[in-house]
Design a protein around this motif. Structure first.
Motif, PDB file in Angstrom:
ATOM      1  N   VAL A 210       0.732  -1.494  -0.264  1.00 62.56           N
ATOM      2  CA  VAL A 210      -0.104   0.016  -0.262  1.00 62.56           C
ATOM      3  C   VAL A 210       0.911   0.954  -0.056  1.00 62.56           C
ATOM      4  O   VAL A 210       1.805   1.650   1.066  1.00 62.56           O
ATOM      5  N   LEU A 211       1.186   1.854  -1.093  1.00 64.62           N
ATOM      6  CA  LEU A 211       1.447   3.458  -1.164  1.00 64.62           C
ATOM      7  C   LEU A 211       0.575   3.997  -0.648  1.00 64.62           C
ATOM      8  O   LEU A 211       0.060   4.360  -1.908  1.00 64.62           O
ATOM      9  N   LEU A 212       0.249   4.804   0.192  1.00 67.31           N
ATOM     10  CA  LEU A 212      -0.271   6.129   0.000  1.00 67.31           C
ATOM     11  C   LEU A 212       0.336   7.236  -0.273  1.00 67.31           C
ATOM     12  O   LEU A 212       0.561   7.977  -0.139  1.00 67.31           O
ATOM     13  N   PRO A 213      -1.157   7.760  -0.833  1.00 62.80           N
ATOM     14  CA  PRO A 213      -1.242   9.123  -1.336  1.00 62.80           C
ATOM     15  C   PRO A 213      -1.584  10.184  -0.585  1.00 62.80           C
ATOM     16  O   PRO A 213      -2.511  10.718  -0.419  1.00 62.80           O
ATOM     17  N   ILE A 214      -0.317  10.371  -0.389  1.00 61.10           N
ATOM     18  CA  ILE A 214      -0.947  11.251   1.180  1.00 61.10           C
ATOM     19  C   ILE A 214      -1.411  12.867   0.209  1.00 61.10           C
ATOM     20  O   ILE A 214      -0.580  13.386  -0.313  1.00 61.10           O
TER      21      ILE A 214
ATOM     22  N   THR B 154      -3.503  13.375  -5.854  1.00 61.16           N
ATOM     23  CA  THR B 154      -4.193  13.951  -4.147  1.00 61.16           C
ATOM     24  C   THR B 154      -2.862  14.960  -4.020  1.00 61.16           C
ATOM     25  O   THR B 154      -3.282  15.752  -2.984  1.00 61.16           O
ATOM     26  N   GLY B 155      -1.783  14.657  -3.882  1.00 60.55           N
ATOM     27  CA  GLY B 155      -0.812  15.414  -3.637  1.00 60.55           C
ATOM     28  C   GLY B 155      -0.266  17.010  -4.043  1.00 60.55           C
ATOM     29  O   GLY B 155       0.371  17.626  -3.448  1.00 60.55           O
ATOM     30  N   GLN B 156      -1.172  16.796  -4.992  1.00 58.99           N
ATOM     31  CA  GLN B 156      -1.617  18.715  -5.816  1.00 58.99           C
ATOM     32  C   GLN B 156      -0.316  19.036  -6.399  1.00 58.99           C
ATOM     33  O   GLN B 156      -0.530  20.280  -6.597  1.00 58.99           O
ATOM     34  N   GLY B 157       0.551  18.540  -6.519  1.00 57.85           N
ATOM     35  CA  GLY B 157       1.752  18.718  -7.068  1.00 57.85           C
ATOM     36  C   GLY B 157       1.589  19.200  -8.730  1.00 57.85           C
ATOM     37  O   GLY B 157       2.527  20.622  -8.420  1.00 57.85           O
TER      38      GLY B 157
ATOM     39  N   MET C 219      -1.138  -1.232  -4.072  1.00 64.32           N
ATOM     40  CA  MET C 219      -2.814  -0.117  -3.995  1.00 64.32           C
ATOM     41  C   MET C 219      -1.964   1.071  -4.032  1.00 64.32           C
ATOM     42  O   MET C 219      -1.640   1.610  -3.332  1.00 64.32           O
ATOM     43  N   ILE C 220      -2.364   2.357  -4.950  1.00 62.46           N
ATOM     44  CA  ILE C 220      -2.058   4.047  -4.936  1.00 62.46           C
ATOM     45  C   ILE C 220      -3.661   4.402  -5.096  1.00 62.46           C
ATOM     46  O   ILE C 220      -4.225   4.376  -6.015  1.00 62.46           O
ATOM     47  N   ASN C 221      -4.738   4.658  -3.801  1.00 59.99           N
ATOM     48  CA  ASN C 221      -5.387   4.400  -3.876  1.00 59.99           C
ATOM     49  C   ASN C 221      -6.106   6.495  -3.351  1.00 59.99           C
ATOM     50  O   ASN C 221      -6.853   5.727  -2.055  1.00 59.99           O
ATOM     51  N   PRO C 222      -6.706   7.324  -3.553  1.00 56.25           N
ATOM     52  CA  PRO C 222      -7.089   8.107  -3.106  1.00 56.25           C
ATOM     53  C   PRO C 222      -8.153   8.489  -2.229  1.00 56.25           C
ATOM     54  O   PRO C 222      -8.118   8.674  -0.398  1.00 56.25           O
TER      55      PRO C 222
ATOM     56  N   ARG D 189     -16.847   3.470  -1.625  1.00 57.75           N
ATOM     57  CA  ARG D 189     -17.728   3.715  -2.503  1.00 57.75           C
ATOM     58  C   ARG D 189     -18.247   4.820  -2.251  1.00 57.75           C
ATOM     59  O   ARG D 189     -18.335   6.139  -2.716  1.00 57.75           O
ATOM     60  N   ILE D 190     -18.444   5.665  -0.242  1.00 54.44           N
ATOM     61  CA  ILE D 190     -19.015   5.971  -0.144  1.00 54.44           C
ATOM     62  C   ILE D 190     -18.366   7.306   0.252  1.00 54.44           C
ATOM     63  O   ILE D 190     -18.993   8.753  -0.639  1.00 54.44           O
ATOM     64  N   VAL D 191     -16.712   7.909  -0.011  1.00 60.03           N
ATOM     65  CA  VAL D 191     -16.209   8.875  -0.516  1.00 60.03           C
ATOM     66  C   VAL D 191     -16.012   9.008  -2.154  1.00 60.03           C
ATOM     67  O   VAL D 191     -16.040  10.659  -2.340  1.00 60.03           O
ATOM     68  N   ALA D 192     -15.863   7.439  -2.548  1.00 66.44           N
ATOM     69  CA  ALA D 192     -16.500   8.242  -4.086  1.00 66.44           C
ATOM     70  C   ALA D 192     -17.136   9.059  -4.133  1.00 66.44           C
ATOM     71  O   ALA D 192     -17.440  10.497  -5.528  1.00 66.44           O
ATOM     72  N   ALA D 193     -17.970   8.822  -3.967  1.00 66.50           N
ATOM     73  CA  ALA D 193     -19.569   9.828  -4.223  1.00 66.50           C
ATOM     74  C   ALA D 193     -19.182  11.277  -3.739  1.00 66.50           C
ATOM     75  O   ALA D 193     -20.469  11.746  -4.460  1.00 66.50           O
ATOM     76  N   ARG D 194     -18.788  11.019  -2.416  1.00 67.34           N
ATOM     77  CA  ARG D 194     -18.706  13.137  -2.881  1.00 67.34           C
ATOM     78  C   ARG D 194     -17.237  13.346  -3.379  1.00 67.34           C
ATOM     79  O   ARG D 194     -17.607  14.966  -3.806  1.00 67.34           O
ATOM     80  N   LEU D 195     -16.741  12.815  -3.942  1.00 63.49           N
ATOM     81  CA  LEU D 195     -15.640  13.446  -4.837  1.00 63.49           C
ATOM     82  C   LEU D 195     -15.884  14.041  -6.038  1.00 63.49           C
ATOM     83  O   LEU D 195     -16.417  14.992  -6.106  1.00 63.49           O
ATOM     84  N   ARG D 196     -16.974  12.789  -6.471  1.00 61.86           N
ATOM     85  CA  ARG D 196     -17.720  13.341  -7.658  1.00 61.86           C
ATOM     86  C   ARG D 196     -19.220  14.342  -7.427  1.00 61.86           C
ATOM     87  O   ARG D 196     -18.523  14.992  -8.302  1.00 61.86           O
ATOM     88  N   LYS D 197     -20.170  14.948  -6.227  1.00 62.00           N
ATOM     89  CA  LYS D 197     -20.199  15.631  -6.722  1.00 62.00           C
ATOM     90  C   LYS D 197     -19.707  16.399  -6.241  1.00 62.00           C
ATOM     91  O   LYS D 197     -20.477  17.859  -5.893  1.00 62.00           O
ATOM     92  N   TYR D 198     -18.983  16.920  -4.734  1.00 59.62           N
ATOM     93  CA  TYR D 198     -17.968  18.161  -4.202  1.00 59.62           C
ATOM     94  C   TYR D 198     -16.205  18.200  -4.573  1.00 59.62           C
ATOM     95  O   TYR D 198     -15.492  18.777  -3.850  1.00 59.62           O
ATOM     96  N   GLY D 199     -15.807  17.683  -5.894  1.00 60.99           N
ATOM     97  CA  GLY D 199     -14.521  18.026  -5.929  1.00 60.99           C
ATOM     98  C   GLY D 199     -14.137  17.527  -4.687  1.00 60.99           C
ATOM     99  O   GLY D 199     -14.091  15.818  -4.040  1.00 60.99           O
ATOM    100  N   ARG D 200     -13.045  17.670  -4.938  1.00 58.73           N
ATOM    101  CA  ARG D 200     -11.797  17.423  -3.808  1.00 58.73           C
ATOM    102  C   ARG D 200     -11.914  17.972  -1.523  1.00 58.73           C
ATOM    103  O   ARG D 200     -10.815  17.009  -1.590  1.00 58.73           O
TER     104      ARG D 200
END
Length: 296
Positions: free
Chosen positions: A5-9, A45-48, A201-204, A240-251
């Motif tokens: 697991v490589l976390l996308p900080i 996710t790191g905004q680079g 995985m590297i999953n935001p 599923r829960i978080v991705a639904a909010r990302l689609r609606k509210y951006g990041r």
């Protein structure tokens, strides 16, 4: 080969849109203590790509200094021009990064294959670090499918990893063609992939619950498939829960879920954006708690 697991900080910012060094150091420690096998810094996710060269150098230096070589740290250095990518890669190497990741040179999505490979070769000539392809055609406008990755590997022997986010090629085709390259999915579904050679995985959307992601990978790695099934269900629920909010509210939901874990993130993402309504934040937290994700 790097696996796990490589976390996308996330890169946190303060009220004046400066990198919040204190919170970023806390996040690095949090992920490492959760058992992640590595950190992926300054990707989407790191905004680079939304930061200046100097900001990217600052964030990379903070992450690498705080990690203290406890886990591998991959610094994303992708830019639209090779010169800036080389500058960032040289900085990462000087601060003892374990590898650099490079998204194809974005904006000019009509780059030829020669030009794309030349971009990666420029970094390869400049630094002695392993290179990860960041396959993200949704944002870069350029795809590096398995066949092109294989041809690139012939000219860039330092190619040691690929993160496949929104890719056009099948994950397992990368694995088949590039057996000495660590292939990471950008999605949360590991169950049908790790047993067939995907490295991790590297999953935001799941980055705020690193312990759940680590639990899933470790169960798969030791071939404890009953435990992996249950872990995958929990990870899927988070995604599923978080991705639904990302689609609606951006990041901005990533800011909120990190706050729920106790981090005083003042601003994320970097750019000006609408905040989630308070009632929607409360609803998100309630769903995560009802699902047993928070407060376990």
């Amino acid at each position: 080969m790097i696996r796990g697991v490589l976390l996308p900080i996330i890169t946190p910012f303060d009220e004046k849109v400066r990198i919040d060094e204190n919170i970023m150091r806390q996040l690095v420690d949090f992920h490492i203590k959760a058992g992640v096998q590595g950190l992926f810094v300054l990707g989407s996710t790191g905004q680079g790509p939304a930061m200046t060269i100097e900001e990217r150098k600052q964030a990379a230096a903070i992450a690498l200094d705080q990690a203290k070589s406890r886990v591998p740290v991959i610094i994303h250095v992708g830019t639209a021009d090779a010169g800036s990518a080389v500058e960032l890669a040289e900085h990462a190497a000087a601060h003892k990064a374990d590898a650099v990741a490079i998204v194809p040179p974005y904006y000019y999505s009509d780059h030829s294959e020669y030009e794309i490979i030349a971009h990666y070769k420029a970094v390869h000539r400049a630094v002695p670090l392993p290179i990860f392809i960041y396959e993200n055609p949704k944002y870069s406008g350029i795809s590096i499918p398995p066949g092109l990755a294989l041809r690139m590997k012939e000219q860039v022997p330092a190619l040691k990893g690929i993160k496949v986010a929104y890719g056009q090629g099948a994950l397992l085709e990368y694995v088949r063609l590039l057996p000495d390259v660590s292939v990471f999915t950008g999605n949360a579904d590991l169950f049908g992939l790790v047993p067939f050679g995907v490295a991790g995985m590297i999953n935001p959307p799941t980055s705020f619950v690193p312990e759940l992601c680590v639990e899933l990978f470790n169960a798969l790695d030791r071939k404890d498939y009953p435990a992996a099934v249950e872990a995958q269900k929990r990870v899927d629920t988070v995604a599923r829960i978080v991705a639904a909010r990302l689609r609606k509210y951006g990041r901005v939901p990533l800011q909120e879920v990190h706050r729920m874990r106790g981090f005083a993130v003042k601003r994320f993402p970097k750019w000006e954006t609408e905040q989630m309504p308070k009632e929607e934040v409360a609803k998100l937290e309630r769903e995560l708690r009802d699902a047993g994700i928070l407060g376990r």
